[in-house]
Structure formats: C-alpha cells, structure tokens
Write a protein that holds these residues in place. Structure first.
Motif, PDB file in Angstrom:
ATOM      1  N   THR A   1       0.795  -1.238   0.000  1.00 49.84           N
ATOM      2  CA  THR A   1       0.000   0.000   0.000  1.00 49.84           C
ATOM      3  C   THR A   1       0.824   1.284   0.000  1.00 49.84           C
ATOM      4  O   THR A   1       0.257   2.365   0.069  1.00 49.84           O
TER       5      THR A   1
ATOM      6  N   ASP B   1     -10.063   5.063   4.982  1.00 50.97           N
ATOM      7  CA  ASP B   1     -10.780   3.784   5.082  1.00 50.97           C
ATOM      8  C   ASP B   1     -12.287   3.995   5.211  1.00 50.97           C
ATOM      9  O   ASP B   1     -13.080   3.243   4.634  1.00 50.97           O
TER      10      ASP B   1
ATOM     11  N   LYS C   1     -13.569   4.647   1.853  1.00 52.06           N
ATOM     12  CA  LYS C   1     -13.680   3.409   1.064  1.00 52.06           C
ATOM     13  C   LYS C   1     -14.941   2.635   1.438  1.00 52.06           C
ATOM     14  O   LYS C   1     -15.603   2.055   0.573  1.00 52.06           O
TER      15      LYS C   1
ATOM     16  N   ALA D   1     -17.904   1.815  -1.158  1.00 56.26           N
ATOM     17  CA  ALA D   1     -18.279   0.411  -1.403  1.00 56.26           C
ATOM     18  C   ALA D   1     -19.789   0.238  -1.307  1.00 56.26           C
ATOM     19  O   ALA D   1     -20.414  -0.395  -2.166  1.00 56.26           O
TER      20      ALA D   1
ATOM     21  N   HIS E   1     -15.458  -5.122   2.796  1.00 56.87           N
ATOM     22  CA  HIS E   1     -14.574  -6.266   2.538  1.00 56.87           C
ATOM     23  C   HIS E   1     -14.976  -7.000   1.259  1.00 56.87           C
ATOM     24  O   HIS E   1     -14.122  -7.378   0.442  1.00 56.87           O
TER      25      HIS E   1
ATOM     26  N   SER F   1     -13.938  -4.904  -1.722  1.00 51.38           N
ATOM     27  CA  SER F   1     -12.485  -4.953  -1.916  1.00 51.38           C
ATOM     28  C   SER F   1     -12.083  -6.210  -2.676  1.00 51.38           C
ATOM     29  O   SER F   1     -11.228  -6.165  -3.578  1.00 51.38           O
TER      30      SER F   1
ATOM     31  N   LYS G   1     -10.182  -6.468  -6.419  1.00 55.07           N
ATOM     32  CA  LYS G   1      -8.977  -7.270  -6.649  1.00 55.07           C
ATOM     33  C   LYS G   1      -9.196  -8.264  -7.785  1.00 55.07           C
ATOM     34  O   LYS G   1      -8.335  -8.423  -8.664  1.00 55.07           O
TER      35      LYS G   1
ATOM     36  N   ASN H   1      -7.734   2.783  -9.647  1.00 52.96           N
ATOM     37  CA  ASN H   1      -6.697   1.896  -9.126  1.00 52.96           C
ATOM     38  C   ASN H   1      -5.566   1.707 -10.134  1.00 52.96           C
ATOM     39  O   ASN H   1      -4.389   1.663  -9.758  1.00 52.96           O
TER      40      ASN H   1
END
Length: 512
Positions: free
Chosen positions: A250, A340, A343, A347, A377, A380, A384, A422
């Motif tokens: 990060t 955070d 984020k 989300a 979560h 995220s 990915k 990203n």
C-alpha cells in the motif's frame, strides 16, 4: 471567534453565492412550509407542501453531501427523503418530475446537476429547486439542447466554479453542501468532518503529503476546531491492514526488496526492531505502533529508498502523509482513518447498499456500521478480482495517448470508475496516459469512466472537457460530467470505437 469571522475565512464570492441559495430555500420552501402548516392547523386540514427530496450521486462525496443535508434538515424538523443515483439522466427524471410536480417535494441536487442542466431544463422548467455541485457546469453551445435564453430557471444553481473556486481540488460536493447548511445554521459546523470525508473520496487530499487546498483546508480547520477530526503525520501506508501487508502493497510507490514480498518485509521489520505481532500473536497494524516506532519505520524506509539507484526526492517526500482520524468512528479500527471510512462509504454506494450506509452515517448505529464494514470487505475482493482479470487476460489496450478496456461481463458499470482509479497508481502503466474504461449500462449504451494522473493535469489534460468535446463532435446529448482528472458519460454502443479514437486525438491536442 465570532460566527461572522468563522464564515468570512471562506471565499467571499462562494459564500455570497451560497447565501443567496439559502435565501432562495427560505423563500421557496421554508417560509411557505411554515405558513402552510399554520393555515392548515387553523383549518384542521392536512398540509399540501411536500418534504425536501435530496438526489445525490452514489460515490463517497455524493453520499456525504446527502447525509450533510439530511442531518441539517433533521435539526430544523424538516422532513426529507434521499435518493442515490448513478447519474442524472432521462430514465430517472420521469420520477423526479413526478416527485416535484405531483408530490410537491422541494428538490435538492447534491454532487451533480451542473453537468446536466440540459436535462433539468427539459423536465423541471419553472419548478423551484437547488443544485449544490462542484463539477464543471455544462457550457452553452456544447450541447444544442441546452440554452440559457430558453431556460426558465427559477431553481438556484450554486456551483463553486461560478465563484472562481476550482471544484476539482479546492472543494467537493459535500463541501458545497456543508457550507450551505452552515449558513443555514451555524451549529452545523459539527458536520464539517463529513465534508472532509467527501473530499477524500474525490481524491482532493492529493497535494504534498496528502494535504488539502482552498476551501477544503478551511473546512478541515472547522473540523479540527470542534475536535471531530484529528490530523497526524504517519508513514504513508494503510492503517487498517497488517503492517507487513501495508508496507508490501500500500505504499504509493514500490521499494526494491520490499515490494509485494511479505516475507522480506518481516525480515526488514525484525532488523529494525519492530515486531509485526502483538503479545497475543496477532498481526499488528500501523495504528498499533507507538510514535517512536513510527519514526523508526519512516527513517528506515527512507534509508531503503536511498539504497536504490532509482530513488528520488519525490519518493522521500511521499513516505510521510497526513492521516485524518474521524473521532466519531474511533472505536472502529478499520474505519477510524478517513481514507478507510471513505472506502467503506464508496463500497456501499457502488454496491447499491444506499439505505444502510445512510442509516449508519445519520445514526452512528453500531449494527449498521458493522454491516457496512462487511460490505467494504466484499467490495475490496471484487476490485482485486477485476484488476487480476484485466492483468491476466491482457485486456488493457494501449493507444498513442490513452489506455482503454472493456469490462465485459466481469466489471460492472458500478465499479468501472474505481478500477480505472486503481490502475492510475499501477507502476507498470505510463502515468502520462489516461485510463478509459467502459461497461454495459443498458442494452444500447456503455458507461464510460476516465481517470488520469496529476502529472497529466499539469500538462493541460482535462478529461471532462475532452469528453464533452468528443460528445459534441459526435452530436451526442451529453449524459455525464466530471472534473479534469476524473470524468464519465454514457455513450451509444455503436459509437464506442469512434468515441475512443476521437478521445485519443483530443488528449493529444490538450497536452502542452
């Protein structure tokens, strides 16, 4: 400090504009509501003036703007509804028109509207409403359906650009909403932290060591003054991930010998006397480190940078960043850091969990907050998987002046923009080329998202203008908006190749 001096610290033209907006709200809604209630009570009849209906964008900034408005209205005992949308276009305006004309709701748009004046003209002509936005306003002439002369505009358009304030980096949509409600009631200074979260969500803390500029910096001072935000200087890594993972993955740049190699990071931490586990055998995070340990970590990361022949002063400057700790969420380690928390909000917005995130932010109810953390979560993991799919299948196509990719059935329109963001920070990608992603919006249209680096902005690139110019060349009714570094639109599927090719040429023209 007096209330006047507190508000006078802000840009005077912007405050004058927003003060007129507050007066418009009072004249066209508040005063009428009070009069109507009194008359109906005297006659023992129900009132015929509806609630305030807030329409806002689904990202962090839009949701924070809507919550700011909601909490301010609650304080005034004014009923409200919130609708979160992907963007403003015709499919939603049929409902908005009904809400305004039939249900008599007073409409407030936050974090969008300025780029959709053509559509607002089409559906809400002659209906009082307010726009609180920080995106570049639609310019007359770029879209032949929009004309200032034809616009019977009895709404109020409050946009920071109209006051000479740059909405790309000096104030967010949540910041515009905050200043509006602060003028409505000075006690709304307690909502300043939400404006800062909105600005973080729009990456406006992108100056040296992740600091703010302009009106954002002044809003931050409000939040610090009432102790709703604490600012610390820390190593520029995630606070909520395990320490080893945060160092490996990060940092804003990769350090030779540590990048994406957790075992090497373990050895590095051992060598400098920082334990990566606590007394219970659990992985520590940056938040667990003492101040001396943070200082030691910074010094040794700088040493590692200097050992590399490719080191530069920019990397050394970026090893430290400002962290904005949100005191209302101090008990939640995963979202205490404003980045955070931002984020988590994003989300929930992108996955259309609007009701639960709004409930969490309005009430601070632990049950809702815990559910939102779980959603973060899950989101995220989605991101990915999306980026891995792009890389593994070589889906990113490079042209002379940009990269582009199609999300196919893997990357939805709700996350296409975040994937582009990203990729901007991927060290394997040329930072002097923007990233363009598109995903299916419906049977006939693609949702376009465009992102670029601050380095490209300094060279004269403005993605919002580029997309508008290409839309005008293709004679499209613009359905989108944005800023210099981040913009989006809806494009007919049969024109996607022409759009990408023209955009590539437009970016070339803009580069200085």
């Amino acid at each position: 400090m007096s209330e006047n001096s507190k508000i006078n610290q802000f840009n005077s033209k912007l405050i004058d504009l927003l003060q007129k907006g507050v007066e418009f709200f009072k004249a066209n809604y508040l005063n009428k509501l009070k009069t109507n209630k009194t008359e109906k009570i005297n006659l023992n009849l129900p009132g015929d003036i509806g609630t305030v209906h807030i329409y806002s964008h689904l990202d962090t900034d839009g949701i924070c703007a809507a919550v700011i408005m909601a909490k301010a209205l609650m304080k005034e005992n004014i009923g409200f509804q919130i609708t979160i949308l992907k963007q403003l276009d015709d499919q939603y305006f049929i409902d908005i028109e009904y809400t305004a004309k039939v249900l008599k709701h007073f409409i407030i748009f936050t974090d969008f509207g300025s780029g959709q004046l053509n559509i607002i003209q089409k559906y809400l002509e002659g209906i009082p409403h307010i726009i609180l936005d920080h995106h570049e306003p639609l310019k007359e002439g770029l879209d032949n359906t929009f004309s200032k002369e034809k616009l019977n505009y009895i709404g109020f358009h409050a946009n920071c650009f109209l006051a000479g304030v740059n909405g790309s980096n000096e104030i967010s949509g949540a910041g515009m909403a905050y200043l509006f409600v602060k003028l409505l009631n000075s006690s709304n200074i307690e909502l300043a932290y939400l404006a800062i979260i909105g600005a973080i969500g729009d990456l406006q803390n992108s100056w040296q060591q992740q600091t703010f500029l302009g009106e954002n910096l002044k809003i931050l001072k409000d939040a610090i003054q009432i102790n709703s935000i604490k600012v610390e200087s820390e190593p520029n890594i995630s606070r909520s991930k395990s320490l080893a993972y945060a160092i490996a993955y990060t940092l804003p740049f990769q350090i030779e010998g540590l990048k994406q190699d957790i075992q090497s990071v373990y050895k590095f931490l051992d060598s400098i006397g920082i334990s990566h586990k606590n007394d219970f055998g659990e992985e520590r995070t940056l938040a667990d480190l003492s101040l001396p340990e943070k200082t030691k970590l910074i010094n040794n990361l700088v040493r590692k940078i200097l050992e590399s022949p490719e080191s530069n002063i920019t990397q050394i400057n970026e090893i430290i960043a400002k962290t904005y700790l949100i005191e209302d969420f101090k008990e939640y380690k995963e979202i205490y850091d404003g980045k955070d928390l931002s984020k988590m909000i994003n989300a929930c917005g992108r996955l259309e969990k609007h009701s639960i995130i709004i409930s969490a932010l309005v009430t601070n109810n632990p049950k809702y907050i815990d559910e939102c953390i779980k959603i973060m979560h899950f989101y995220s993991d989605q991101l990915k998987n999306s980026i891995n799919w792009l890389e593994n299948n070589k889906k990113l196509i490079e042209l002379n002046n940009l990269y582009y990719f199609y999300g196919e059935n893997v990357i939805s329109e709700n996350i296409i923009g975040v994937v582009c963001s990203n990729l901007i920070f991927d060290s394997s990608i040329n930072s002097l080329k923007p990233i363009i992603g598109y995903a299916d919006a419906d049977e006939n249209n693609y949702k376009i998202s465009a992102r670029c680096s601050s380095e490209l902005i300094r060279k004269g690139v403005n993605l919002s203008e580029a997309i508008r110019n290409v839309s005008a060349i293709l004679k499209l009714e613009l359905k989108g908006g944005g800023h210099a570094p981040a913009s989006g639109a809806k494009i007919p599927k049969n024109l996607i190749k022409s759009f990408i090719d023209l955009l590539d040429k437009e970016i070339e023209k803009q580069k200085k």
